[in-house]
Design an enzyme around this catalytic site. Structure first.
Site, mmCIF file in Angstrom:
data_model
loop_
_atom_site.group_PDB
_atom_site.id
_atom_site.type_symbol
_atom_site.label_atom_id
_atom_site.label_comp_id
_atom_site.label_asym_id
_atom_site.label_seq_id
_atom_site.Cartn_x
_atom_site.Cartn_y
_atom_site.Cartn_z
ATOM 1 N N LYS A 127 -4.758 4.523 -2.619
ATOM 2 C CA LYS A 127 -4.144 4.076 -1.371
ATOM 3 C C LYS A 127 -3.629 2.663 -1.589
ATOM 4 O O LYS A 127 -4.391 1.738 -1.838
ATOM 5 C CB LYS A 127 -5.148 4.105 -0.225
ATOM 6 C CG LYS A 127 -4.550 3.685 1.114
ATOM 7 C CD LYS A 127 -5.573 3.768 2.233
ATOM 8 C CE LYS A 127 -4.983 3.359 3.570
ATOM 9 N NZ LYS A 127 -5.982 3.444 4.667
ATOM 10 N N LYS A 171 -1.488 7.750 -1.351
ATOM 11 C CA LYS A 171 -0.881 7.309 -0.102
ATOM 12 C C LYS A 171 -0.235 5.941 -0.325
ATOM 13 O O LYS A 171 -0.875 5.067 -0.908
ATOM 14 C CB LYS A 171 -1.965 7.211 1.002
ATOM 15 C CG LYS A 171 -1.444 6.803 2.360
ATOM 16 C CD LYS A 171 -2.584 6.722 3.380
ATOM 17 C CE LYS A 171 -2.048 6.318 4.746
ATOM 18 N NZ LYS A 171 -3.122 6.220 5.759
#
Length: 329
Positions: A196, A254
């Site tokens: 992320k 992400k």
């Protein structure tokens, strides 16, 4: 070689292109993010995310039933918590009658077969808007991981099928896995946000949950001490492998579109399912440009979703899920 081999033969008609198509996006690929808020009869559009809504529990019930009828069978829950319930330790996250816990039960009661994943992080519950406990200008790692583990157990008790830690604390997957095992939740899965990145694409999401870091003294102004530097590639593989070693069942990259090289690197390295989160900023850009008439909404959406799957994603968390179903006619 040419002229014996002419690659255009396989592009000559719609029928042959469909027959030899290498990447096909289907409803089964989608994980649908849902934003939940308190109240009754609430379906409020998020200004920076056109045609996406915060839902009260009664509207959440209607939404999951509709999703199921559309062939969408997995949801990822997020909650918007009232400011008066927020503190530095995310105490409300552990409330057995909290909004997340009630949302899980609502989905399972409305549609028992719907797969329920839950966001596990402190930022919706934090008075500082951070994914962890703040002390002396730092985000505490191990203390945060312990709270995340309690939070995960609470979600499992409410009926969650998977917990999805989105915080990027070191070692939190092992802490969560051990806590779930100790409480007998051996079948509750973990989808780890493994790579992320500290991205500028999260803005609309933070508007949706009112979860942006606050700008006050002795509180980090951003999340760069725990989310990854978007310049880094090999670090993503290292983070992902550690999460798998600690017990993650699914790993995630992400955001999506700017990180497809990372998706492919990870897909080539690991043997667990790989999820990609096509985030709020990616959604908002397409919606805004389409509203201006600058691009074809559906064509761009389908191209992006196909690119994400082509890069190696087994699961796509996307706000476009219902729009995609609509294109199937």
């Amino acid at each position: 070689m040419y002229p014996l081999i002419r690659n255009r033969r396989l592009r000559a008609s719609e029928s042959i292109r469909r027959l030899v198509c290498e990447t096909i996006v289907t409803p089964d690929d989608f994980l649908v993010p849902l934003f939940v808020t308190e109240g009754k009869g609430v379906k409020e559009e998020i200004p920076s995310m056109p045609n996406y809504f915060r839902l009260s529990l009664d509207q959440l019930e209607k939404e999951v039933k509709e999703l199921w009828k559309m062939g969408l069978c997995s949801v990822l829950l997020f909650v918007k918590v009232d400011d008066k319930l927020k503190d530095n330790k995310g105490t409300e996250a552990l409330n057995p009658n909290g909004l997340m816990q009630r949302a899980i039960k609502t989905v399972k009661n409305a549609c028992p077969q719907m797969l329920v994943m839950t966001d596990v992080a402190l930022d919706p519950f934090s008075s500082y808007g951070h994914d962890g406990i703040v002390a002396e200008g730092q985000i505490l790692n191990d203390e945060t991981a312990e709270v995340l583990a309690e939070m995960s157990v609470s979600h499992a008790q409410a009926g969650a099928d998977f917990v999805a830690p989105s915080d990027m604390m070191d070692g939190r997957i092992l802490t969560i896995r051990e806590a779930l095992e100790d409480e007998g939740f051996i079948n509750t899965g973990i989808m780890a946000y493994s790579a992320k990145y500290a991205s500028a694409f999260y803005g609309p999401f933070r508007d949706a949950l009112d979860s942006a870091p606050v700008d006050i003294a002795n509180v980090p102004k951003d999340k760069k001490t725990y989310q990854m530097d978007y310049s880094n590639r090999y670090e993503a593989i290292r983070e992902t492998q550690l999460d798998i070693d600690e017990g993650a069942d699914i790993v995630m990259v992400k955001p999506g579109l700017c990180y497809l090289d990372i998706v492919r690197e990870i897909r080539n390295e690991v043997d667990v399912p790989v999820a990609v989160y096509q985030v709020s900023g990616e959604y908002a850009m397409v919606k805004a440009a389409a509203e201006k008439g600058w691009l074809d909404h559906d064509a761009v959406m389908l191209e992006q979703l196909t690119a994400i799957k082509r890069a190696g994603a087994n699961i796509i968390a996307s706000y476009f899920a219902k729009d995609f179903i609509r294109t199937l006619g």
